[in-house]
Design an enzyme around this catalytic site. Structure first.
Site, mmCIF file in Angstrom:
data_model
loop_
_atom_site.group_PDB
_atom_site.id
_atom_site.type_symbol
_atom_site.label_atom_id
_atom_site.label_comp_id
_atom_site.label_asym_id
_atom_site.label_seq_id
_atom_site.Cartn_x
_atom_site.Cartn_y
_atom_site.Cartn_z
ATOM 1 C CG HIS A 136 -1.538 1.385 1.453
ATOM 2 N ND1 HIS A 136 -2.678 1.782 0.793
ATOM 3 C CD2 HIS A 136 -1.150 2.443 2.207
ATOM 4 C CE1 HIS A 136 -2.969 3.039 1.142
ATOM 5 N NE2 HIS A 136 -2.060 3.455 2.002
ATOM 6 C CG HIS A 141 0.939 6.663 0.113
ATOM 7 N ND1 HIS A 141 0.098 7.757 0.181
ATOM 8 C CD2 HIS A 141 0.396 5.745 0.946
ATOM 9 C CE1 HIS A 141 -0.900 7.514 1.017
ATOM 10 N NE2 HIS A 141 -0.750 6.290 1.486
ATOM 11 C CD GLU A 182 -4.093 6.929 2.362
ATOM 12 O OE1 GLU A 182 -3.151 6.900 3.154
ATOM 13 O OE2 GLU A 182 -4.209 6.105 1.435
ATOM 14 C CB SER A 201 -2.492 0.268 -3.059
ATOM 15 O OG SER A 201 -3.361 0.806 -2.071
HETATM 16 N N1 HBI Z 1 1.253 6.594 9.893
HETATM 17 N N2 HBI Z 1 2.784 5.213 8.827
HETATM 18 C C1 HBI Z 1 1.708 6.015 8.762
HETATM 19 N N3 HBI Z 1 1.106 6.226 7.564
HETATM 20 C C2 HBI Z 1 0.026 7.036 7.446
HETATM 21 O O1 HBI Z 1 -0.509 7.229 6.335
HETATM 22 C C3 HBI Z 1 -0.479 7.664 8.613
HETATM 23 C C4 HBI Z 1 0.172 7.424 9.829
HETATM 24 N N4 HBI Z 1 -0.300 8.000 10.954
HETATM 25 C C5 HBI Z 1 -1.430 8.911 10.979
HETATM 26 C C6 HBI Z 1 -2.060 9.069 9.643
HETATM 27 N N5 HBI Z 1 -1.563 8.500 8.541
HETATM 28 C C7 HBI Z 1 -3.333 9.870 9.485
HETATM 29 O O2 HBI Z 1 -4.002 9.991 10.715
HETATM 30 C C8 HBI Z 1 -3.060 11.251 8.926
HETATM 31 O O3 HBI Z 1 -4.285 11.885 8.613
HETATM 32 C C9 HBI Z 1 -2.341 12.068 9.911
HETATM 33 FE FE FE Z 2 -1.902 5.374 2.954
#
Ligand code: HBI
Ligand code: FE
Length: 283
Positions: A136, A141, A182, A201
């Site tokens: 993913h 990304h 996303e 993904s």
């Molecule tokens: N941590 N590794 C990772 N990947 C993310 O996409 C991610 C995260 N922590 C918080 C988050 N996304 C979401 O809450 C964002 O909106 C901040």
């Molecule tokens: Fe993501």
């Protein structure tokens, strides 16, 4: 696909990643030796299936950048990807054991570091997994971080996130993340296309998001997106559409503080609701 970092009670299964590996900024080293032949084969199969689905559904910039990930038949070494990515837009991917708390997450993005989980799903989870794994994060990304305008948006999102945290507006900002980075759609010459990683993904949601008559598709409006609740375990009922990554970057230029103040006093909007003023986009 983003699931809030969950505090795992004794009764629930522990987080998949080994967070003991992570430093204070939650990053760790990609444990390349830990990958089994089965892990590499899972990545190869996921990549092959998803790549075949992209034409006519994924945005042009994603398709153009995907080969920059390098190997298709094994999980790439992140430093190999970084050699190309840092030259393209000054971004680098850093390894994390999984979902991390919001402030470390925002801090990494603000410094042009994208956190990529290094473990991969089991073959039994081939079609669906709750938490983001390396497929993913890397496949979904990273390719668009090779696009300068999108890469600038993601860094500005990270900077905005640190501000949002101070203002208690993380929920509103995470909705913006959800409905752009996303699950965002973009209108291109060939028609509607996906740019959100959660769509790109997903073997099922990619076709659904772009072609199904079921979901709402609305021209992106920041306030509207920040008010709109989302689902983490089913296809989206609403997608927001942009006209270009430059437009998306431009929308986030002004300071969000007045926007947060307005949104905080307005009610949430259900994930499947339509509002007066919504500019509906036809497939
Ligand atoms: N941590 N590794 C990772 N990947 C993310 O996409 C991610 C995260 N922590 C918080 C988050 N996304 C979401 O809450 C964002 O909106 C901040
Ligand atoms: Fe993501």
């Amino acid at each position: 696909m983003v699931v809030e970092p969950v505090v795992y009670g004794a009764s629930e299964r522990p987080p998949r990643g080994d967070y003991r590996r992570a430093g204070a900024d939650y990053t760790c080293a990609q444990d390349y030796a830990a990958y089994t032949a089965r892990d590499h084969d899972t990545y190869r199969r996921l990549y092959a299936r998803q790549e075949a689905l992209l034409p006519g559904l994924a945005c042009d910039e994603f398709i153009a950048a995907l080969p920059s990930l390098g190997a298709k038949d094994r999980i790439p070494r992140f430093e190999e990807v970084n050699e190309r990515l840092s030259r393209a837009t000054g971004w680098e991917i850093v390894t994390v054991p999984g979902l991390i708390p919001e402030v470390p997450f925002f801090t990494l993005l603000a410094n042009r570091k994208f956190p990529v989980t290094d473990w991969i799903r089991t073959p039994q989870e081939f079609d669906y997994i709750v938490e983001p794994d390396v497929f993913h994060d890397l496949f979904g990304h990273v390719p668009l971080l090779f696009n300068p305008a999108f890469a600038d948006y993601v860094q500005r999102y990270g900077e905005g996130g640190l501000k949002a945290h101070q203002l208690g507006a993380c929920e509103q900002l995470s909705r913006l993340y959800w409905y752009t980075i996303e699950f965002g759609l973009i209108a291109q010459a060939g028609g509607l296309r996906a740019y959100g990683a959660g769509i790109l993904s997903s073997s099922g949601e990619l076709n659904y998001a772009v072609t199904s008559p079921e979901p709402n598709r609305i021209q992106l409006d920041l306030q509207r997106a920040m008010r709109t609740r989302y689902k983490i375990d089913s296809y989206q009922q609403t997608y927001f559409v942009i006209d270009s990554f430059e437009q998306l970057f431009g929308m986030t230029a002004p300071d969000f503080t007045p926007l947060y103040d307005r949104v905080k006093n307005l009610s949430d909007i259900a994930a499947n609701a339509l509002q007066a003023g919504d500019k509906l986009i036809q497939r």
